[in-house]
Design a protein around this motif. Structure first.
Motif, PDB file in Angstrom:
ATOM      1  N   LEU A   1      12.929  87.066  34.576  1.00 29.85           N
ATOM      2  CA  LEU A   1      11.599  86.554  34.252  1.00 29.85           C
ATOM      3  C   LEU A   1      10.835  86.178  35.514  1.00 29.85           C
ATOM      4  N   ASP A   2      11.491  85.511  36.446  1.00 23.96           N
ATOM      5  CA  ASP A   2      10.863  85.134  37.705  1.00 23.96           C
ATOM      6  C   ASP A   2      10.389  86.369  38.470  1.00 23.96           C
TER       7      ASP A   2
ATOM      8  N   ALA B   1       7.340  87.782  36.771  1.00 20.64           N
ATOM      9  CA  ALA B   1       6.184  86.917  37.019  1.00 20.64           C
ATOM     10  C   ALA B   1       5.634  87.148  38.418  1.00 20.64           C
ATOM     11  N   SER B   2       6.509  87.331  39.385  1.00 19.58           N
ATOM     12  CA  SER B   2       6.040  87.531  40.752  1.00 19.58           C
ATOM     13  C   SER B   2       5.368  88.911  40.896  1.00 19.58           C
TER      14      SER B   2
ATOM     15  N   ASN C   1       3.648  90.379  38.534  1.00 20.36           N
ATOM     16  CA  ASN C   1       2.373  90.275  37.830  1.00 20.36           C
ATOM     17  C   ASN C   1       1.507  89.130  38.352  1.00 20.36           C
ATOM     18  N   GLY C   2       1.956  88.495  39.392  1.00 21.74           N
ATOM     19  CA  GLY C   2       1.286  87.301  39.874  1.00 21.74           C
ATOM     20  C   GLY C   2      -0.037  87.550  40.571  1.00 21.74           C
TER      21      GLY C   2
ATOM     22  N   HIS D   1      -3.237  89.028  39.984  1.00 18.77           N
ATOM     23  CA  HIS D   1      -4.216  89.595  39.071  1.00 18.77           C
ATOM     24  C   HIS D   1      -5.536  89.759  39.805  1.00 18.77           C
TER      25      HIS D   1
END
Length: 101
Positions: free
Chosen positions: A87-88, A91-92, A94-95, A97
């Protein structure tokens, strides 16, 4: 006895123990702590004993134990689970944007 998320305790003498129940906490309180006169340690001893005797909720006693261990620097950091690591990573990725504009 209730079971809790396991904590790894590293005692002053270098030994370690996994604690996931009130019975485990009771055994761990007999280990090598930095300061057995500390208020948080004494509270944990009393509350764990009370939980074993059925006069304190186990969650309260376990929280007191965790607090005492944390205050004395005995809690070993838990390794994140494989799922959390994935998950981390997502997230990184997709971080960043971009703003539509």
């Amino acid at each position: 006895m209730s079971r809790f998320l396991p904590l790894t305790i590293k005692f002053v003498d270098g030994s370690t123990m996994t604690v996931s129940s009130i019975a485990d906490a009771n055994r761990a309180l007999d280990g090598k702590w930095k300061n057995k006169d500390a208020q948080a340690y004494k509270a944990a001893v009393r509350l764990v004993d009370d939980a074993l005797n059925g006069i304190c909720r186990p969650a309260i006693a376990f929280a007191a134990f965790k607090n005492a261990a944390d205050q004395q620097g005995l809690l070993k950091p838990a390794k994140p689970s494989a799922a959390l690591a994935m998950l981390d990573e997502l997230a990184s990725l997709n971080g960043h944007h971009s703003k539509a504009g």
